[in-house]
Design an enzyme around this catalytic site. Sequence first.
Site, PDB file in Angstrom:
ATOM      1  N   LYS A   1       0.931  -1.204   0.010  1.00  0.00           N
ATOM      2  CA  LYS A   1       0.008  -0.075  -0.012  1.00  0.00           C
ATOM      3  C   LYS A   1       1.067   1.156  -0.009  1.00  0.00           C
ATOM      4  O   LYS A   1       1.549   1.435   1.068  1.00  0.00           O
ATOM      5  CB  LYS A   1      -1.094   0.154   1.197  1.00  0.00           C
ATOM      6  CG  LYS A   1      -2.078  -0.855   1.223  1.00  0.00           C
ATOM      7  CD  LYS A   1      -2.885  -0.967   2.349  1.00  0.00           C
ATOM      8  CE  LYS A   1      -4.077  -2.002   2.143  1.00  0.00           C
ATOM      9  NZ  LYS A   1      -3.777  -3.477   1.988  1.00  0.00           N
TER      10      LYS A   1
ATOM     11  N   ASP B   1      -1.571  -2.164  -4.037  1.00  0.00           N
ATOM     12  CA  ASP B   1      -3.185  -2.073  -3.583  1.00  0.00           C
ATOM     13  C   ASP B   1      -3.637  -0.711  -3.697  1.00  0.00           C
ATOM     14  O   ASP B   1      -3.071   0.376  -3.596  1.00  0.00           O
ATOM     15  CB  ASP B   1      -3.336  -2.628  -2.144  1.00  0.00           C
ATOM     16  CG  ASP B   1      -2.966  -4.116  -1.863  1.00  0.00           C
ATOM     17  OD1 ASP B   1      -2.978  -4.968  -2.916  1.00  0.00           O
ATOM     18  OD2 ASP B   1      -3.017  -4.494  -0.545  1.00  0.00           O
TER      19      ASP B   1
ATOM     20  N   ARG C   1      -5.529  -6.888 -10.531  1.00  0.00           N
ATOM     21  CA  ARG C   1      -6.630  -7.376  -9.952  1.00  0.00           C
ATOM     22  C   ARG C   1      -8.009  -6.631  -9.661  1.00  0.00           C
ATOM     23  O   ARG C   1      -8.111  -5.308  -9.588  1.00  0.00           O
ATOM     24  CB  ARG C   1      -5.984  -7.281  -8.450  1.00  0.00           C
ATOM     25  CG  ARG C   1      -6.877  -7.947  -7.369  1.00  0.00           C
ATOM     26  CD  ARG C   1      -6.471  -7.547  -5.765  1.00  0.00           C
ATOM     27  NE  ARG C   1      -5.149  -8.049  -5.475  1.00  0.00           N
ATOM     28  CZ  ARG C   1      -4.617  -7.442  -4.592  1.00  0.00           C
ATOM     29  NH1 ARG C   1      -4.811  -6.547  -3.666  1.00  0.00           N
ATOM     30  NH2 ARG C   1      -3.119  -8.277  -4.256  1.00  0.00           N
TER      31      ARG C   1
ATOM     32  N   LYS D   1     -14.332  -5.442  -5.624  1.00  0.00           N
ATOM     33  CA  LYS D   1     -15.578  -4.700  -5.606  1.00  0.00           C
ATOM     34  C   LYS D   1     -15.198  -3.040  -5.061  1.00  0.00           C
ATOM     35  O   LYS D   1     -15.907  -2.134  -5.479  1.00  0.00           O
ATOM     36  CB  LYS D   1     -16.866  -5.184  -4.726  1.00  0.00           C
ATOM     37  CG  LYS D   1     -17.222  -6.533  -5.218  1.00  0.00           C
ATOM     38  CD  LYS D   1     -18.295  -7.072  -4.521  1.00  0.00           C
ATOM     39  CE  LYS D   1     -18.873  -8.259  -4.885  1.00  0.00           C
ATOM     40  NZ  LYS D   1     -20.185  -9.077  -4.304  1.00  0.00           N
TER      41      LYS D   1
ATOM     42  N   ALA E   1     -13.195  -1.855  -0.886  1.00  0.00           N
ATOM     43  CA  ALA E   1     -13.529  -1.990   0.504  1.00  0.00           C
ATOM     44  C   ALA E   1     -13.591  -0.597   1.206  1.00  0.00           C
ATOM     45  O   ALA E   1     -13.638  -0.541   2.537  1.00  0.00           O
ATOM     46  CB  ALA E   1     -12.286  -2.646   0.930  1.00  0.00           C
TER      47      ALA E   1
ATOM     48  N   HIS F   1     -14.812 -13.182  -2.769  1.00  0.00           N
ATOM     49  CA  HIS F   1     -15.462 -14.484  -2.133  1.00  0.00           C
ATOM     50  C   HIS F   1     -16.974 -14.838  -2.674  1.00  0.00           C
ATOM     51  O   HIS F   1     -17.504 -15.818  -2.077  1.00  0.00           O
ATOM     52  CB  HIS F   1     -15.450 -14.273  -0.636  1.00  0.00           C
ATOM     53  CG  HIS F   1     -14.285 -13.614  -0.122  1.00  0.00           C
ATOM     54  ND1 HIS F   1     -13.747 -12.510   0.116  1.00  0.00           N
ATOM     55  CD2 HIS F   1     -12.802 -14.095   0.067  1.00  0.00           C
ATOM     56  CE1 HIS F   1     -12.733 -12.130   0.586  1.00  0.00           C
ATOM     57  NE2 HIS F   1     -12.064 -13.182   0.496  1.00  0.00           N
TER      58      HIS F   1
END
Length: 325
Positions: A98, A132, A181, A184, A186, A224
């Site tokens: 990050k 990320d 990657r 959705k 976070a 997931h």
Amino acid sequence: MADVLKNVFLSLSNNRTLNRAAQNYGLQLGAKLVVAGTNIEETMETIRQLNSRGIEATVDHLGEFVYEREEAIAAKMKILDVLDAIHESGVKAHISIKPSQVGLDIDYDFCLENVLEIAEKAAQYGIFINLDQENYERLHATFAILETIEQRYPNTAGTVIQAYLHEAPQLLEKYSGYRLRIVKGAYKESEQVALTSKAAIDEQFVALLEAHLLNGKFTSVATHDHEIIQHIQKFVAMHNIPADKFEFQMLYGFRTDMQQQLAKDGYQFTTYVPFGADWYGYFMRRLAERPQNIQLVTKQVFTKKTNTVIGVAAAAFILGRLTKK
Ligand SMILES: Cc1cc2nc3c(=O)[nH]c(=O)nc-3n(C[C@H](O)[C@H](O)[C@H](O)COP(=O)(O)OP(=O)(O)OC[C@H]3O[C@@H](n4cnc5c(N)ncnc54)[C@H](O)[C@@H]3O)c2cc1C
């Protein structure tokens, strides 16, 4: 109720005081179930076990709220140690970092310098780096860092596209040449920058995944959500997407049986393996995503009597918010 809890945990994830306090207590409140450990040795052992089951890893040395240069430099050193450990042990793993952890909130050039030092070693070892994506304020700086890495060390780094962002389709198009990657999203974002309805986010998520898969660059399908996974399985079969052009990714400790099954079924699979003392913000975002994970907290707090300042503060915060109306 689910939305209230989501907001509570997202607010808690941004609480710097609780974050500092949590670092003094080791892994608490069920964090052990979703964080691989606090040191590199434990983490390498976890990765060896994953590898033995046909699963690769992306390693995240946890770190948030970095506002001092010394902290950013210490984080960079730790990430360089992780690269050495991956290289020396020969485990199948890459790293996720990050930008805020290595100084983005202090100074862009300082952060870039740190990231480039990491990228130099990663390129030397042939280890991939994922940048990320964090909250919206850091989005464009993160893409700028990615572009600089690409100029200096081609094909060493990729990043994340967060499907909840209104501008996600444009970002996907602009960065279609990169390994991406797709998630959705976070973080707590305003309606101005992000979609808020689950149905709209899911729809945009699937559209982005399909577009990048068809585009031929490597796609990490990070979710997931079994319905979306099943949809993608059908999609890749129908469009003959080669098996080495995509993978599924999930977080360590979540849906472990499904992770194992996907790897067994022959899909490339990578588990996101976070480790380190700074587990608090990561853990709170996981609780925000799935309030059922609160069971992790209650079991730990009430059956093992691991009452910490965080447990008490979190409970007080939640009760305060719930009784406000
Ligand atoms: C590998 C990886 C890397 C990530 N990196 C980033 C990043 O860089 N930036 C960022 O903003 N976000 C990142 N995320 C988080 C991501 O944005 C989502 O917040 C998170 O993955 C939750 O959304 P979901 O797609 O997993 O499914 P959700 O929308 O949370 O769940 C959809 C459905 O799936 C089922 N489900 C989900 N979880 C479970 C479970 N544990 N057990 C049983 N059923 C379940 C339920 O039926 C649920 O209704 C990452 C996620 C992963 C997996």
